[in-house]
Design an enzyme around this catalytic site. Sequence first.
Site, mmCIF file in Angstrom:
data_model
loop_
_atom_site.group_PDB
_atom_site.id
_atom_site.type_symbol
_atom_site.label_atom_id
_atom_site.label_comp_id
_atom_site.label_asym_id
_atom_site.label_seq_id
_atom_site.Cartn_x
_atom_site.Cartn_y
_atom_site.Cartn_z
ATOM 1 N N TYR A 160 0.811 -1.220 0.000
ATOM 2 C CA TYR A 160 0.000 0.000 0.000
ATOM 3 C C TYR A 160 0.843 1.267 0.000
ATOM 4 O O TYR A 160 0.303 2.362 -0.041
ATOM 5 C CB TYR A 160 -0.918 0.033 1.229
ATOM 6 C CG TYR A 160 -2.135 -0.802 1.049
ATOM 7 C CD1 TYR A 160 -2.017 -2.168 0.886
ATOM 8 C CD2 TYR A 160 -3.397 -0.234 1.010
ATOM 9 C CE1 TYR A 160 -3.133 -2.958 0.705
ATOM 10 C CE2 TYR A 160 -4.519 -1.018 0.823
ATOM 11 C CZ TYR A 160 -4.368 -2.376 0.670
ATOM 12 O OH TYR A 160 -5.466 -3.151 0.479
ATOM 13 N N LYS A 227 2.333 -13.804 6.166
ATOM 14 C CA LYS A 227 2.542 -14.787 5.096
ATOM 15 C C LYS A 227 4.045 -15.053 5.007
ATOM 16 O O LYS A 227 4.657 -15.039 3.943
ATOM 17 C CB LYS A 227 2.001 -14.155 3.822
ATOM 18 C CG LYS A 227 1.245 -14.922 2.803
ATOM 19 C CD LYS A 227 0.587 -16.160 3.136
ATOM 20 C CE LYS A 227 0.739 -17.096 1.963
ATOM 21 N NZ LYS A 227 0.331 -18.457 2.156
ATOM 22 N N ASP A 281 -3.373 -17.457 5.385
ATOM 23 C CA ASP A 281 -4.409 -18.310 4.785
ATOM 24 C C ASP A 281 -5.046 -19.201 5.841
ATOM 25 O O ASP A 281 -6.271 -19.398 5.865
ATOM 26 C CB ASP A 281 -3.875 -19.120 3.587
ATOM 27 C CG ASP A 281 -2.476 -19.657 3.796
ATOM 28 O OD1 ASP A 281 -1.683 -18.992 4.475
ATOM 29 O OD2 ASP A 281 -2.165 -20.754 3.308
ATOM 30 N N ASP A 305 -6.384 -5.668 5.348
ATOM 31 C CA ASP A 305 -7.466 -5.184 4.508
ATOM 32 C C ASP A 305 -8.430 -6.342 4.222
ATOM 33 O O ASP A 305 -9.650 -6.242 4.430
ATOM 34 C CB ASP A 305 -6.868 -4.635 3.204
ATOM 35 C CG ASP A 305 -7.863 -3.808 2.417
ATOM 36 O OD1 ASP A 305 -9.018 -3.681 2.861
ATOM 37 O OD2 ASP A 305 -7.497 -3.298 1.343
#
Length: 417
Positions: A160, A227, A281, A305
């Site tokens: 971002y 992640k 995930d 987000d």
Amino acid sequence: MKQHSEKPREGQWINIDEMSLALNVPDNPIVGYIEGDGVGSDIWAASRPVFDAVVEKAYAGARKLCWWKIHAGEQSFKEFGSYFPEESFEAIRKCVIAIKGPLTTPVGGGFRSLNVTLRQKLDLYACVRPVKYISGTPSPMIRPEDVDMVVFRENTEDVYAGIEWKSGSNEAIKIISFLEAEMGVKLPSDAGVGLKPMSPTATKRLVRMAIKYALDNKRKRVTLVHKGNIMKYTEGAFRDWGYDLARSEFGDVVIFEDDLSNKYHGEVPDGKILVNDRIADAMFQQALLRPREYDVLAMPNLNGDYMSDALAAQVGGLGMAPGANIGDECAVFEATHGSAPKYAGLDKVNPGSMLLSGSMMLCRIGWHEAADLIEKGLAETIRSGVVTYDLARLLPGSKEVSCSGFGRAIIEMIQKN
Ligand code: NAD
């Protein structure tokens, strides 16, 4: 250019202690508000009377919110020639606390989202989204009441940061050549390229805020969501820096997952906070399958987000999800949905997100009694079957009211009880 000239007519400024960052709140604080675009004026018109009513009810006239209009968005562009005049940023800094409706991102080249600009200019580094079920709200979950989490999303870095180059541009070709010549990395010559910067400084201040929040609000768990199995030096580092911060600054109160099974028989003892981590995930699955095991979640920008909207859906959707962008100098509370242009001016949409953001804002200034009245009034109104169109279509037998009608019903509910 015409200037943003009105000054607050009444009230006193909130001050912030630079060392402790604690707020010094008068009984008549000046609070900034940005109505926002599209449905912003509908939800603001419905919410403001509720905010005033709960403060009146809770403190019987001893306290009052003194609202100060701050200009931003399409109306500001028409009046002042700027979507976000510099004076508006200054006004928010001066107020310390502000609340806003949604701002449309005008479509067209070179225009940065106003929300991203706001977060970066005021260094509002944490996007905080509590996700809690309000009973009676339609939800896709079998036990939505098990969902009670607060997301702390890093707001300034990650993909971002807006550092990217278009496929085929001179900049993209330059960076691709540099990567091949200097770093031995070969990319397709026509690739678009973006950067994902993440730093220990930004990560640690976010995780610090999340752990402090957990301590102040008697929450038991802080989960770092990343992640890191794939992106080791950004997302994996987020996890490592988060654990480092927990050990170095909160070593006397935090425990880790090994301790939980080895020393504490699976129960987080009173006065302690479990800090653990989950791969993003897997966290999406856990949020659906074992929501009771999660409490405060701290995560980088992009994960945050996705996760905050997914969690919002579990408890009734964006129309009911509150949020805040918080920095060390000021905080802006906001309805989390967009400006929904097709409903603008129809007095139709659900003001719940704005109302609950107002409740968060009242908690931030320590006016918990008034904040509780908003939550109770909203919940009881929904339970009584009085709802806006978005909930009415999912609740057979309910009575559909307008946006302002919903606000009025909440005020009646609060005054009756
Ligand atoms: P949106 O959230 O404005 O609307 C999508 C749909 O969600 C609406 O058509 C409506 O069906 C529903 N919805 C939204 N708010 C609702 C409410 N309060 N009650 C009931 N239903 C509601 O999303 P969008 O159409 O993708 O975005 C429109 C504009 O808003 C864009 O310019 C976007 O950039 C901007 N936006 C701003 C913010 C913000 O200011 N924080 C956030 C998201 C989008």
